[in-house]
Write a protein that holds these residues in place. Structure first.
Motif, PDB file in Angstrom:
ATOM      1  N   THR A 117       0.816  -1.222   0.000  1.00  0.00           N
ATOM      2  CA  THR A 117       0.000   0.000   0.000  1.00  0.00           C
ATOM      3  C   THR A 117       0.846   1.267   0.000  1.00  0.00           C
ATOM      4  OG1 THR A 117      -0.123   0.033   2.430  1.00  0.00           O
ATOM      5  CG2 THR A 117      -1.851  -1.182   1.249  1.00  0.00           C
ATOM      6  N   SER A 177      -9.790   1.846  -0.824  1.00  0.00           N
ATOM      7  CA  SER A 177      -9.574   1.051  -2.044  1.00  0.00           C
ATOM      8  C   SER A 177      -8.853  -0.272  -1.770  1.00  0.00           C
ATOM      9  CB  SER A 177      -8.810   1.848  -3.118  1.00  0.00           C
ATOM     10  OG  SER A 177      -7.444   1.961  -2.799  1.00  0.00           O
ATOM     11  N   TRP A 178      -8.688  -0.593  -0.475  1.00  0.00           N
ATOM     12  CA  TRP A 178      -8.120  -1.876  -0.096  1.00  0.00           C
ATOM     13  C   TRP A 178      -9.120  -2.608   0.802  1.00  0.00           C
ATOM     14  CZ3 TRP A 178      -3.295  -3.759  -1.692  1.00  0.00           C
ATOM     15  CH2 TRP A 178      -2.508  -2.862  -2.401  1.00  0.00           C
ATOM     16  N   LYS A 209      -6.450  -5.298  -3.256  1.00  0.00           N
ATOM     17  CA  LYS A 209      -7.156  -4.201  -3.863  1.00  0.00           C
ATOM     18  C   LYS A 209      -8.657  -4.510  -3.896  1.00  0.00           C
ATOM     19  CE  LYS A 209      -4.541  -0.776  -5.476  1.00  0.00           C
ATOM     20  NZ  LYS A 209      -4.872   0.661  -5.299  1.00  0.00           N
TER      21      LYS A 209
END
Length: 458
Positions: free
Chosen positions: A419, A444-445, A455
């Motif tokens: 990340t 978004s994770w 993801k």
């Protein structure tokens, strides 16, 4: 000579240039001062013992150095020292370290009943001998995390020892881990905190981790008639105290926590983290400890059941700064290595990831306030420097060093690498705030398997 090679550069040239193979005539002409300079170069105990057997003059000088820092790492060694060492040497002792561990024999652990009786007699003899240690500067009494069932360190015995500690003593460390089944009728009448309170006005350095601990270590707590009324705490004067560290919990396997804040005396004691911290706030706020530099209480918060994202946390409560600091922790490979304990330092202290043992992790939280030196002696860092002693090597590695030596990584490091963000945070907060370690999943994770992030699908 080996001894000459270890001498400092300030040593007179005549001694440093002695013949490499020794010369009895030259050695016999050395003054006592030069011999003491040699013997005081942190030589191993075995070397000093050999020197003491060389001749009468060496015996007198080497023995005095040998008994300056006494370290007794089992009940058997404590018994042997307390019975066989001449009382005339008590006045030479400057630091005394006792670690109460069970005795292993060729067939396994010794009978606990025999060990307990031996320990009881040894501590009784120590009560008398410690009063003659006129040069004593530091006393450390510790037990391992797990004592044999039927073996415990009596509060009554420790109280009597503390009552006989000479006024010159500057440092006290008590780390006693008796289990809940380890108690006696005599101990029910003994309040160890009161004995500590009688001694603490003379001390500069204090480190305490006891199965029962209350505010009466630092003052008087008045009993109350009504259950709804709060006991009143009155702090004592502690004119010499510079550093005080109180440990109320420590990590256990599986992100669990062992606590040390059980009630001592239900009539007057104030148990719990809040009560201890509030009594120290009163102590500092009223100016009762004018020399104080470090006044810390630390405990631990357990991890959650959230597999892969759960971290325990040390919480260090800095009374003088009126803040708390969280140190996330976890055990990376508990079944493979003893030195796999992970701790993330607060960002105010560098924010580094360190991997070490559980005990050394506590040392990091305490900023190395008390240290173990080469012969196993425990004493405050300031006294270690004063005596020219050297810290024992301890397995502390950075994240990079750990991975290079073990080839073991963690889901946390993989997630932070993927990340590009710092995901585990140890934050500062209010003095009495319980801030757990926080693992934040970025936008978004999402969670994957085995603690790894992936993801998020759009």
């Amino acid at each position: 000579m080996l001894l000459c090679s270890r001498l400092p550069s300030s040593t007179p040239t005549t001694l440093r240039t002695m013949p490499p193979h020794g010369d009895q005539e030259v050695i016999s002409r050395l003054s006592n001062e030069l011999l003491l300079l040699v013997f005081n170069q942190n030589l191993p105990s075995a070397t000093l013992a050999a020197c003491a057997q060389t001749c009468k003059s060496w015996n007198r000088l080497a023995t005095a150095v040998l008994y300056k820092h006494v370290t007794l790492t089992s009940t058997r060694k404590l018994a042997s020292w307390s019975t066989a060492t001449p009382p005339s040497l008590d006045a030479t002792v400057q630091t005394l370290t006792i670690c109460v561990t069970k005795v292993q024999t060729a067939t396994g652990p010794e009978d606990p009943a025999i060990t307990m009786e031996e320990l009881r007699q040894s501590l009784g003899r120590l009560q008398v001998r410690i009063s003659r240690m006129s040069e004593l500067e530091s006393l450390s009494i510790t037990t391992p995390k797990k004592l044999t069932r039927g073996l415990w360190v009596s509060n009554t015995a420790i109280s009597k020892i503390l009552d006989n500690v000479p006024n010159k003593c500057l440092g006290l460390e008590l780390v006693i881990r008796n289990g809940p089944y380890q108690a006696s009728a005599e101990d029910a009448e003994s309040h160890l905190c009161v004995a500590i309170r009688r001694l603490i006005p003379n001390l500069q350095f204090v480190r305490l981790a006891l199965p029962s601990l209350c505010s009466e270590c630092f003052g008087y707590v008045s009993s109350v008639d009504s259950p709804a009324s709060e006991p009143i705490f009155t702090a004592v004067e502690l004119p010499k105290l510079r550093e005080c560290i109180i440990i109320l919990a420590s990590p256990k396997l599986g992100n669990n926590v062992e606590r040390f804040d059980k009630p001592c005396n239900p009539d007057v004691s104030l148990a719990s983290v809040n009560a201890i911290v509030e009594s120290l706030v009163s102590l500092a706020g009223l100016g009762k400890a004018p020399a104080i530099e470090k006044l810390w209480v630390y405990d631990c918060l357990p991890g959650s059941d959230d597999e892969g994202y759960s971290y325990g946390a040390f919480v260090r409560r800095d009374v003088l700064a009126n803040k708390s600091y969280t140190f996330p922790w976890n055990d990376i490979a508990p079944l493979k290595r003893a030195d796999s304990f992970f701790i993330r330092m607060p960002e105010e202290e560098g924010g580094d990831d360190m991997i070490t043992t559980r005990d050394n992790a506590a040392c990091l939280v305490e900023r190395h306030a008390w240290l173990t030196v080469g012969n196993g002696a425990r004493l405050p860092a300031a006294l270690m420097t004063k005596h020219g002693l050297h810290e024992q090597d301890c397995p502390v590695q950075t994240r990079t060093q750990w991975f290079e030596s073990s080839k073991i990584s963690t889901a946390l490091w993989k997630n932070e690498s993927d990340t590009g963000m710092r995901l585990l945070h140890g934050e500062s907060g209010d003095l009495l705030e319980n801030r757990p370690a926080v693992f934040r999943i970025p936008e978004s994770w999402e969670r994957g398997v085995l603690g790894f992030l992936r993801k998020a699908e759009l």
